[in-house]
Design an enzyme around this catalytic site. Sequence first.
Site: not given
Lengths: 459, 459, 459, 459
Positions: C158, C279, C292
């Site tokens: 969870h 970035s 990702e």
Amino acid sequence: MSDGRLWGGRFADESAEAFHRLNASLAVDRRLWPQDVAASRAHARMLGEQGIISADDARQIDGGLQRIAAELEAGDFAFLPGDEDIHTAVERRLTELVGDSGRRLHTARSRNDQIVTDTLMYLRERAALQAGMLRELGEVLLRGAEAHLDTLLPGYTHGQRAQPVRLAHHLLAYVWMLGRDRRRLANVVSACEECPLGSGALAGVGFPVDRHAVAHELGFARPSANSIDAVSSRDALLDYLSFAAQLGVHLSRLGAEVVIWAGDETRFVTLDDAYASGSSMLPHKKNPDAAELARAKAPRLAADLGGLLGVLAGLPLAYNKDLQEDKVFLFDAVDTVELLLPAVAGTMATLQFRVAEMAAAAGEGALAAIDLADHLVREGWPFRRAHEAVGALVRACEERGISLADAGPSELGAAGLGDVSVPQLSAEGSVEAKAVPGGTARAQVLDQLEAARALVASW
Amino acid sequence: MSDGRLWGGRFADESAEAFHRLNASLAVDRRLWPQDVAASRAHARMLGEQGIISADDARQIDGGLQRIAAELEAGDFAFLPGDEDIHTAVERRLTELVGDSGRRLHTARSRNDQIVTDTLMYLRERAALQAGMLRELGEVLLRGAEAHLDTLLPGYTHGQRAQPVRLAHHLLAYVWMLGRDRRRLANVVSACEECPLGSGALAGVGFPVDRHAVAHELGFARPSANSIDAVSSRDALLDYLSFAAQLGVHLSRLGAEVVIWAGDETRFVTLDDAYASGSSMLPHKKNPDAAELARAKAPRLAADLGGLLGVLAGLPLAYNKDLQEDKVFLFDAVDTVELLLPAVAGTMATLQFRVAEMAAAAGEGALAAIDLADHLVREGWPFRRAHEAVGALVRACEERGISLADAGPSELGAAGLGDVSVPQLSAEGSVEAKAVPGGTARAQVLDQLEAARALVASW
Amino acid sequence: MSDGRLWGGRFADESAEAFHRLNASLAVDRRLWPQDVAASRAHARMLGEQGIISADDARQIDGGLQRIAAELEAGDFAFLPGDEDIHTAVERRLTELVGDSGRRLHTARSRNDQIVTDTLMYLRERAALQAGMLRELGEVLLRGAEAHLDTLLPGYTHGQRAQPVRLAHHLLAYVWMLGRDRRRLANVVSACEECPLGSGALAGVGFPVDRHAVAHELGFARPSANSIDAVSSRDALLDYLSFAAQLGVHLSRLGAEVVIWAGDETRFVTLDDAYASGSSMLPHKKNPDAAELARAKAPRLAADLGGLLGVLAGLPLAYNKDLQEDKVFLFDAVDTVELLLPAVAGTMATLQFRVAEMAAAAGEGALAAIDLADHLVREGWPFRRAHEAVGALVRACEERGISLADAGPSELGAAGLGDVSVPQLSAEGSVEAKAVPGGTARAQVLDQLEAARALVASW
Amino acid sequence: MSDGRLWGGRFADESAEAFHRLNASLAVDRRLWPQDVAASRAHARMLGEQGIISADDARQIDGGLQRIAAELEAGDFAFLPGDEDIHTAVERRLTELVGDSGRRLHTARSRNDQIVTDTLMYLRERAALQAGMLRELGEVLLRGAEAHLDTLLPGYTHGQRAQPVRLAHHLLAYVWMLGRDRRRLANVVSACEECPLGSGALAGVGFPVDRHAVAHELGFARPSANSIDAVSSRDALLDYLSFAAQLGVHLSRLGAEVVIWAGDETRFVTLDDAYASGSSMLPHKKNPDAAELARAKAPRLAADLGGLLGVLAGLPLAYNKDLQEDKVFLFDAVDTVELLLPAVAGTMATLQFRVAEMAAAAGEGALAAIDLADHLVREGWPFRRAHEAVGALVRACEERGISLADAGPSELGAAGLGDVSVPQLSAEGSVEAKAVPGGTARAQVLDQLEAARALVASW
């Protein structure tokens, strides 16, 4: 009327059991009884008014249908094994109750126009209900934003802390998403404006029905323009399923964030006991089940949409039995949305945000790296060179195991920033520097909050 | 600037080849160069006007970008292996051309707001183009309807001949579908009205940019309201993909019908050679490939929608690399729609309808069974009893191998219709009996045609 | 032979441009040239051996095809605008090269059996390549497990810390997943065992071809059993797409975990610079782009599967043009898998696990709550009462802000555990207590590791 | 034990109603009670034998569970509002019946390993049942093939008559499809061989359980190898859903063909009344509803697969509540398959093939065009020239409105075939010319039939 076939004239034999089980849709479509009864009442009334059936027949039918509605409401309606769907069940019972008058109800009507009329009425009603649910969730988020204007947390990109933002700003992002969902829901309602009744099986009907009267009585804006299109199209359902799939994505993203926030790693929130579950084995667990399910339902809503698109692809006009599958997808999506929205609203309304943990995470030094680069730009550096130098500084600090805020002459020198006046960096300073429309500075978030309040109020 | 990394300050090592291959999106996003250059020019101009960079830097950048656009237009732009995407390629080249001025372009900007701005501009432009394509197909269908007002063909339900309808009525059904597609396309354009530029990585930017000026220059209605939402949302793309999936369904249904109509069984149409293919082996074949592909592309458009929904589900805010996958789905759908619409329009425009074959099929006796039942209703029979009796008559005729129109006393008697005066049944009579709004009678189809003309004219 | 139609006899007119653009598949299927040339060479050789064409024609064809292969290999092959697909391009060029001999190649063959033969050969080759990629990733995971037998980290349920586990145990979970993927890939290869060549358009061919010889020469086990099925089925492709979709899920789950582990919250791993991105705006970011994208590609693979399922649904036998869409989905999945596997292997191979951070998180007191409950059970408590009491203790500790390990008489008393001898709780003790087959104790993980090694060695 | 929470120790407050509604899965998973009771009995028995609980407790539990099974079987089991799922309902009731013994059942167990064990047992049982259903459908198709060895019908490509084939050949195509489905179903059973019980929440359990004994008692081959994988994986379900989606495609294609065959255009079959429906409005209709639904269910099965793939994508290990969604998709697919297979078998078993209509359509002249081209090849023509000439002949005949078989000197001359001896063309001759393995000639179809019989016998 033969057992198990409401319209048996053409057939010598009964249905096979395996066929009946596959074919019957009553378990799915029985929920449409209020719409079915209402549409039949309007149809019969109009038939009477137009003189297509007698006034007495119309009265008999209306009385019978009212009684049927009462039976269904009370749970007293006795479905028979041969009832194929809700429409045949109602007509069968009506004929039991009022005899030949009942046998006149289906004059100038087909199940093809009847079922899609019922479905559009149903969809319109659920859309109205769900608009209220959207508004409730919007209000919960607004209240959270109002309470947490000055709570800072890290904004994330690529799963990593990127820049400090106001929690209000973050929560409002979801309000704008819901605003677009609300607009799509309004488009669904618009797609339900045309009443198919009077289209018959596909070609129109052979009696002087008053389609405008029936349409208006049933809350439609007008009759449908083309009878073939009316019985073949499920566009309004696809519009709803597209709405639901996108809403599902939004709630899934929110659910995913609540799961992260409730995790031991961030501890950004404490879930209310009323919206958490325990573990059957591990005594210490407090699980964010509602948030996990909000995350997990999006694929189901997408599957409902994909399923109906698949049914419709390659299907020649006009009505085909394949269209019966539409309701499985529609009802599953409707139920899912109506389970999700209140549970997500309740989860968010009872969430305790742990302001200190958020602030601590937001205050981590490297998150202000861009502010240092922006400072260099204001000192005249080309941005790309500033970005490069600050990047090198971050690496130097990392290698020495120190925070960017603690960078000293050695690190600065290594990054070619030896002669730079490094400003005071802070999370608060960082957010206030983003003083552009839509940015996370206080004044801009206040403006945004006002706009969001007006938006939610309009739902 | 290290080889293969445009922004390398933070990194000691180069990218691995396997990583670069996975990560690079240039092959996909290079088509965005016109939008990227336009948005960069607007951004730089504004930076100059706001005094964030010098007027000279702004001028240098603008000149460099114009040259880059010329190179890209001419196919002279030399992409390098290290160019990760179109944005880095343009910035890299700009820096080659104008040095430190180029290094100032990315001031107050992130790829996160840049890429979504480019994408919305692209989408808006394709939507405008596709609106024109929809209109062309609508006009083709209108012309077909005008030419075939008095052509009858069987309308089908359950894959079987059900009732005669006018071909104009049938073709107009598709016009109404396209009308809804057109409305959805307008909603896509509305979803592209807010300019994300100025949202930065996710929090806004640290300079006094003029977001309104940039938005207006780039054709947006206003800047986006929330910077986190602006870089995270792909709702406008989902709206487009939902539009495309539904349009795909409509074209798929039309394609499926053309395949049937071109088949040896119906011979309702003759395909123009220009829209048909031969077989590599069977010399006699003339295959309706365009219609088959129109039928077959719907699942692909649905897959594009389902794919992006899947990428977004469960994705925390704000920007994640996962969002890069959006363009694969968007561009595939855009290309598919733009291949399909002209080919379907061409197919329909050149189709020869075989009026005699259609009329013969429409005139088959059993298709008027409902008209006989309706006649009995007008004689006072309850509809359900009339339906039963006519059904029995159809069965009796079938058993004797005769058409319904040829039913004699023996069949009528067997169906309990011995004393009924059976009217003359004809396809023409059947269609004219459906004289309700939206029905297939001549006057009603003329009304419908006028409304459809006005609709298409508004696209 | 008319321009733009390789087989024009039946047609008076040329193709329309809009039709050709939609219809042509060359851009997609040109990658099949090695299979197409190989299959054509085998076919022609067999035709010669069977005396269906002359030995000289067979020799001419073989020479021509070899030259075509050389041209294609070298990039010298000149595709013409009229080349509809790779098959027509090759046959067109062959006829240019060897005249009427080339016009004999298509004897006893159709594009319908040709294309599916090419595709199965292609699929078999990619499957072999991908098996190697699976093995490489399996070996990387095994090495990780060997190195981290004694590294503890929290296992999660969870999204929350649940119990300490060995990192080896966790990494091996993925090896078992890949083992199932490997089995599915073997099933794909089995599904490619039957050679369709000789099925013709759908009915078989009218010459005494030797289907066994061709099948064996091309690496198939046998000819296909039913010509209609052979040209209509895309089951092997669906098997592959099902494999790819499930592999995609496994890699997506691993990617999602790496994103979490690389996050500021856990800092469980340091990504190698070679598998991370910066970035464009934020100088401090080191983004786990490969992870990702591994997470994000699963929906695309699922969409490829869903797309082909959609194309095939409701499609009558035998060949339909719709089937041309199969390759879009197949090739996209093949390319995606081949991008993903090496990038994920590289990411995992270069990941630095931060053992101390993992151990610290695993040692958190509440994770041993189940061990305390189990202790009570061994003392004679019914499990459900023990679970209840330890749950109450966890709550009491939480309210007082202390760790479970620090529970004192006051908390124990509040939970009804005042007279219980609380054992020493530790992460190490917790994992060693799970000494069941498949459990996380050291000896069991060593057993598991041995089994996993044997499994990977068999791939 | 607090009302509405079976394990409440950790919680101060009750669940919210909106949360409970979302969270509860009882309505979905109650069908798992037989597996749940069986697995609990095996678990308790083993606990007793290993001395983890006393022999008396084990006996008490076993008796209680037997009584619970009897109550559930009889429909007497009283579910309470607080019963979250079938597992908690059973444990709750057991504790009512046998007190503290019942509170010992969950020793060394978690819902995480329990639920996946139940599900795999359920899946294994349904797979066995469905294997029988596949065999029944296979036998129906075999009988059809045996009866129609000498029935000719047109084989179709691109929706058009292509070449005559034997109906047996066509029906056998579906047997081979089902054969692949059967193989996939066997793979599903293989994927259910490992028993998860003993994996606990995710790490294994803290007692000396005998996992092998439990696994064997419950019909598994062995315990699962990795506890984390065991509770996280849903691969066996995905394997089943992939099987179901492909089976769905096959039945959808068969359904689509039956719809066409039952249509007025071909009249190739007469549907048995037992597998057809009437129209509520049109008295003459006899609709192929079962076939339409067989066609229409494929997208639903694909959606079930896509839905579960979506739930699993990006889900970190180990157990997450999201996994609860697995059963919605699994059960829907199981039910759909079990509705479809018998209905399709019944439809096919009762279908009357109209041999004369089929033969007439198969005898149409142009279908032998390839045979004429093959004849020319045997006369020495290059195939491509023969194809071209016959194509021109077909066009010439079409322009003159005559059949290929009636081509005279004028048409032959126009096609450059003036001096060619045209052989007698017939459907029978055409099929017999396809005398290659897998072809449609009589001897080959007889061979194929024998192989297909052996295949079906092995299911």
